[in-house]
Design a protein around this motif. Sequence first.
Motif, mmCIF file in Angstrom:
data_model
loop_
_atom_site.group_PDB
_atom_site.id
_atom_site.type_symbol
_atom_site.label_atom_id
_atom_site.label_comp_id
_atom_site.label_asym_id
_atom_site.label_seq_id
_atom_site.Cartn_x
_atom_site.Cartn_y
_atom_site.Cartn_z
ATOM 1 N N THR A 6 -13.166 -46.320 1.127
ATOM 2 C CA THR A 6 -13.564 -46.852 1.541
ATOM 3 C C THR A 6 -12.460 -48.604 2.029
ATOM 4 O O THR A 6 -12.482 -49.036 3.222
ATOM 5 N N GLU A 7 -12.713 -49.281 0.871
ATOM 6 C CA GLU A 7 -12.516 -50.597 1.327
ATOM 7 C C GLU A 7 -10.846 -50.279 1.427
ATOM 8 O O GLU A 7 -9.859 -51.001 1.582
ATOM 9 N N TYR A 8 -10.180 -49.834 0.496
ATOM 10 C CA TYR A 8 -8.421 -49.165 1.054
ATOM 11 C C TYR A 8 -8.146 -49.079 2.811
ATOM 12 O O TYR A 8 -7.399 -49.304 3.336
ATOM 13 N N GLY A 16 0.273 -49.615 6.876
ATOM 14 C CA GLY A 16 0.845 -49.864 7.106
ATOM 15 C C GLY A 16 2.187 -49.764 5.831
ATOM 16 O O GLY A 16 3.051 -48.859 6.458
ATOM 17 N N VAL A 17 1.236 -49.956 4.961
ATOM 18 C CA VAL A 17 2.607 -49.681 3.713
ATOM 19 C C VAL A 17 2.669 -48.289 3.342
ATOM 20 O O VAL A 17 3.871 -47.472 3.303
ATOM 21 N N LEU A 18 1.875 -47.171 3.833
ATOM 22 C CA LEU A 18 1.569 -46.580 3.661
ATOM 23 C C LEU A 18 2.639 -45.489 4.577
ATOM 24 O O LEU A 18 3.055 -44.319 4.590
ATOM 25 N N GLY A 19 2.689 -45.779 6.029
ATOM 26 C CA GLY A 19 2.994 -45.596 7.025
ATOM 27 C C GLY A 19 4.250 -45.464 6.991
ATOM 28 O O GLY A 19 5.834 -44.446 7.045
ATOM 29 N N VAL A 20 5.166 -46.865 5.717
ATOM 30 C CA VAL A 20 6.085 -46.753 5.538
ATOM 31 C C VAL A 20 7.265 -45.837 4.472
ATOM 32 O O VAL A 20 8.353 -45.464 4.433
ATOM 33 N N TRP A 36 6.317 -38.056 12.060
ATOM 34 C CA TRP A 36 5.111 -38.232 12.841
ATOM 35 C C TRP A 36 3.907 -39.006 12.251
ATOM 36 O O TRP A 36 3.177 -40.243 12.446
ATOM 37 N N LEU A 37 3.654 -38.438 10.976
ATOM 38 C CA LEU A 37 2.704 -37.687 10.141
ATOM 39 C C LEU A 37 2.709 -40.602 9.355
ATOM 40 O O LEU A 37 1.499 -41.289 9.987
ATOM 41 N N GLY A 38 4.196 -40.616 9.525
ATOM 42 C CA GLY A 38 4.389 -42.127 9.061
ATOM 43 C C GLY A 38 4.350 -42.664 10.296
ATOM 44 O O GLY A 38 3.709 -43.814 10.397
ATOM 45 N N LEU A 39 4.519 -42.802 11.581
ATOM 46 C CA LEU A 39 4.088 -43.074 12.420
ATOM 47 C C LEU A 39 3.329 -43.697 12.736
ATOM 48 O O LEU A 39 2.081 -43.946 13.965
ATOM 49 N N GLY A 40 2.146 -42.049 12.796
ATOM 50 C CA GLY A 40 0.413 -42.338 13.257
ATOM 51 C C GLY A 40 -0.299 -42.753 12.237
ATOM 52 O O GLY A 40 -0.860 -44.168 12.484
ATOM 53 N N SER A 41 0.271 -42.950 11.071
ATOM 54 C CA SER A 41 -0.338 -44.275 10.235
ATOM 55 C C SER A 41 0.367 -45.915 10.808
ATOM 56 O O SER A 41 -0.880 -46.506 10.247
ATOM 57 N N LEU A 42 1.258 -46.231 10.486
ATOM 58 C CA LEU A 42 1.372 -47.419 11.787
ATOM 59 C C LEU A 42 0.279 -46.899 12.434
ATOM 60 O O LEU A 42 0.788 -48.637 12.801
ATOM 61 N N LEU A 43 0.340 -47.129 13.561
ATOM 62 C CA LEU A 43 -0.064 -47.139 14.987
ATOM 63 C C LEU A 43 -2.221 -47.358 14.400
ATOM 64 O O LEU A 43 -2.384 -47.806 14.692
ATOM 65 N N THR A 44 -2.341 -46.562 12.931
ATOM 66 C CA THR A 44 -3.286 -46.877 12.833
ATOM 67 C C THR A 44 -3.607 -48.030 11.678
ATOM 68 O O THR A 44 -4.339 -49.293 12.713
ATOM 69 N N SER A 45 -2.572 -48.501 11.793
ATOM 70 C CA SER A 45 -2.941 -50.437 10.977
ATOM 71 C C SER A 45 -3.168 -51.039 12.179
ATOM 72 O O SER A 45 -3.414 -51.723 11.878
#
Length: 152
Positions: A6-8, A16-20, A36-45
Amino acid sequence: MYELLTEYARNPVFWGVLGVVIACFEMLVPGVYLLWLGLGSLLTSLVLYCLPHLHLTWILITFCCASILFMILGSVTYHKYLWHSAGDESLNQRGKALVGQTFVLDDPITHGKGRVRIGDSYWVVRGKDAKAGASITIEGVEGNTLLVRVLD
């Protein structure tokens, strides 16, 4: 363990790092799936940066929805702009590429069937009866059979 996750997951830098990292793995995997997963992660960031007190459930829903959205947009873009301009329509369909060309019969056409040598292979032809050595023009294709018109 749940508290650590939860903290992470509440940290926009993590997403952002996960997306990259996911986008970088795209270079190692054939196809365009991880992008697409990377871009989804960046949008989540970005969403998490704007809404820092979002619950973990909503963070994961945001990631899933954003990834699916990017997959759909990527698929639509690919099919609209890249798929149809990829090349010749007759690529890997040798028979269609032969339509309109003229050849000389190796074997006679009897009872509507014969064969012609084109390059290093023989093709079954269908058309009016003709003698060996007659010129033919290919007018169409049905499966592996060339439909021909006899010129002589």
